[in-house]
Design a protein around this motif. Sequence first.
Motif, short mmCIF file in Angstrom:
data_model
loop_
_atom_site.label_atom_id
_atom_site.label_comp_id
_atom_site.label_asym_id
_atom_site.label_seq_id
_atom_site.Cartn_x
_atom_site.Cartn_y
_atom_site.Cartn_z
N LEU A 1 19.22 -58.93 66.70
CA LEU A 1 18.63 -60.02 65.93
C LEU A 1 18.30 -59.53 64.52
O LEU A 1 17.14 -59.31 64.18
N PRO A 2 19.33 -59.35 63.69
CA PRO A 2 19.10 -58.76 62.37
C PRO A 2 18.32 -59.69 61.45
O PRO A 2 18.68 -60.85 61.28
N SER A 3 17.26 -59.17 60.87
CA SER A 3 16.47 -59.89 59.88
C SER A 3 15.59 -58.88 59.16
O SER A 3 15.24 -57.83 59.71
N ARG A 4 15.22 -59.21 57.94
CA ARG A 4 14.39 -58.30 57.16
C ARG A 4 13.02 -58.13 57.80
O ARG A 4 12.46 -57.03 57.82
N GLU A 5 12.45 -59.23 58.30
CA GLU A 5 11.13 -59.16 58.90
C GLU A 5 11.12 -58.25 60.12
O GLU A 5 10.20 -57.43 60.28
N LEU A 6 12.14 -58.39 60.97
CA LEU A 6 12.18 -57.56 62.17
C LEU A 6 12.42 -56.09 61.82
O LEU A 6 11.86 -55.19 62.46
N VAL A 7 13.24 -55.84 60.80
CA VAL A 7 13.48 -54.45 60.38
C VAL A 7 12.18 -53.81 59.90
O VAL A 7 11.89 -52.64 60.21
N VAL A 8 11.37 -54.57 59.15
CA VAL A 8 10.09 -54.04 58.67
C VAL A 8 9.17 -53.72 59.85
O VAL A 8 8.53 -52.66 59.91
N LEU A 9 9.11 -54.64 60.84
CA LEU A 9 8.26 -54.41 62.00
C LEU A 9 8.74 -53.21 62.81
O LEU A 9 7.93 -52.36 63.22
N VAL A 10 10.06 -53.12 63.03
CA VAL A 10 10.60 -52.01 63.79
C VAL A 10 10.35 -50.68 63.07
O VAL A 10 9.97 -49.68 63.69
N THR A 11 10.56 -50.67 61.76
CA THR A 11 10.32 -49.44 60.99
C THR A 11 8.86 -49.02 61.07
O THR A 11 8.55 -47.82 61.22
N THR A 12 7.95 -49.99 60.99
CA THR A 12 6.52 -49.67 61.09
C THR A 12 6.18 -49.06 62.44
O THR A 12 5.46 -48.05 62.53
N LEU A 13 6.72 -49.65 63.51
CA LEU A 13 6.42 -49.14 64.86
C LEU A 13 7.04 -47.76 65.09
O LEU A 13 6.39 -46.88 65.67
N VAL A 14 8.27 -47.58 64.63
CA VAL A 14 8.94 -46.30 64.85
C VAL A 14 8.25 -45.18 64.08
O VAL A 14 7.98 -44.09 64.63
N LEU A 15 7.93 -45.44 62.81
CA LEU A 15 7.26 -44.40 62.01
C LEU A 15 5.87 -44.08 62.55
O LEU A 15 5.46 -42.92 62.59
N SER A 16 5.14 -45.11 62.97
CA SER A 16 3.82 -44.88 63.53
C SER A 16 3.90 -44.12 64.84
O SER A 16 3.04 -43.28 65.13
N ASN A 17 4.94 -44.41 65.64
CA ASN A 17 5.09 -43.70 66.90
C ASN A 17 5.45 -42.23 66.68
O ASN A 17 5.04 -41.35 67.45
N LYS A 18 6.22 -41.95 65.60
CA LYS A 18 6.61 -40.56 65.33
C LYS A 18 5.52 -39.76 64.64
O LYS A 18 5.19 -38.65 65.04
N ALA A 19 4.95 -40.34 63.58
CA ALA A 19 4.04 -39.59 62.75
C ALA A 19 2.58 -39.92 62.97
O ALA A 19 1.71 -39.29 62.40
N GLY A 20 2.31 -40.95 63.76
CA GLY A 20 0.93 -41.37 63.94
C GLY A 20 0.46 -42.16 62.74
O GLY A 20 1.24 -42.73 61.98
N GLY A 21 -0.84 -42.25 62.56
CA GLY A 21 -1.37 -42.99 61.41
C GLY A 21 -2.08 -44.26 61.85
O GLY A 21 -2.25 -44.54 63.04
N THR A 22 -2.48 -45.03 60.87
CA THR A 22 -3.25 -46.25 61.13
C THR A 22 -2.30 -47.39 61.45
O THR A 22 -2.03 -48.25 60.62
N ILE A 23 -1.79 -47.41 62.66
CA ILE A 23 -0.84 -48.45 63.04
C ILE A 23 -1.52 -49.80 63.13
O ILE A 23 -0.91 -50.84 62.83
N VAL A 24 -2.81 -49.83 63.52
CA VAL A 24 -3.51 -51.10 63.65
C VAL A 24 -3.63 -51.79 62.30
O VAL A 24 -3.32 -52.98 62.14
N GLY A 25 -4.06 -51.03 61.28
CA GLY A 25 -4.17 -51.62 59.94
C GLY A 25 -2.82 -52.06 59.40
O GLY A 25 -2.72 -53.12 58.75
N SER A 26 -1.78 -51.28 59.66
CA SER A 26 -0.44 -51.65 59.18
C SER A 26 0.03 -52.93 59.84
O SER A 26 0.60 -53.82 59.18
N LEU A 27 -0.21 -53.06 61.14
CA LEU A 27 0.23 -54.27 61.84
C LEU A 27 -0.57 -55.49 61.40
O LEU A 27 0.00 -56.59 61.31
N ARG A 28 -1.84 -55.32 61.13
CA ARG A 28 -2.63 -56.48 60.67
C ARG A 28 -2.17 -56.93 59.27
O ARG A 28 -2.08 -58.13 59.01
N ASN A 29 -1.90 -55.99 58.39
CA ASN A 29 -1.38 -56.36 57.07
C ASN A 29 0.00 -56.99 57.19
O ASN A 29 0.32 -57.96 56.47
N LEU A 30 0.83 -56.46 58.12
CA LEU A 30 2.15 -57.02 58.33
C LEU A 30 2.07 -58.44 58.89
O LEU A 30 2.90 -59.29 58.55
#
Length: 311
Positions: A200-229
């Motif tokens: 399901l290619p779309s810019r919005e989904l790519v941004v969400l997937v990138t956020t989840l993958v990077l947060s899963n690899k490097a950690g960080g404030t995933i909650v704040g990133s998801l709320r802003n997203l």
Amino acid sequence: MNNPALLALGGTLLCGALATAGLHTYVSGKAQRQALVDRLSATEHIPLGRQRRFTGVDRRLRGTTLGRKLQLKLSATGLDLTPGEFFVYMLVTVAALWLIAASLLAPFFGPIAGIIGAWSANTFLNWQRQKRIEAFINQLPDVARLLANGTSAGLALRTSLAMAAAELDAPAGEELTVVSNQLAVGRSIDETLGELAERLPSRELVVLVTTLVLSNKAGGTIVGSLRNLTETLEERKETRREVRTMLSEVNATAFTIPCLGIGAMLMLNSMNEGALAKVTGSPVGQILILVSLGLYAAGFIVIRRLGKIEV
């Protein structure tokens, strides 16, 4: 030990025990395999309950590049069809359009109608896929919100994805169920989310997937990133709705122009029976017909391009 009867009895008991153990292992393995198939069947959006048609064609088609691309596109549309079924139905439709155009208009229009039928089948798949992508994009704010709530409550990302899959309706619920099932059998988050973005290619989904993958690899404030997203996705959702409303007239015009050309040919042939057969009976007439059809197609493409705005 020298008694043949005791040896035969002991051998029989040993063979019986081995056979029982082997049968038990086979039955349990078969049950586990069937359970795995049931869990992964959602990956292709093909329920196992319906009897499938044209299995031989489907098996051969899946081994080709065309079959794999068709399967990927069908999985993104959510249609309850296998590649073999869709391919056979498309061939039947092309043959029917060929015969109808050749009998109603002229034999020259048979191949043209067949080509239009094949193009229409592909366009139908693209339309269904885009329709499902649009529906999925509209649910992305809810997806991001549920993932943020689950993560803030201390749940792992895998558990949050499973919770979101259970809470959301189709298509987001179905797609996240596929992701959850794939994670349950040992696949990585990167692979499963990457396949979701490919289906399901779309810019919005790519941004969400990138956020989840990077947060899963490097950690960080995933909650704040998801709320802003979530807020960003809500704004883009409203913008896309406004743009689609503004361009509805342009899209209607793009489809109206080819219909007017086809209607004019049908009207001309009905007013003067055999007129199209006479026109296409010479090479000059055939060339002029092809040029006119090409101009209609070019007009359709140009209008669609002008009315296509990426948001």
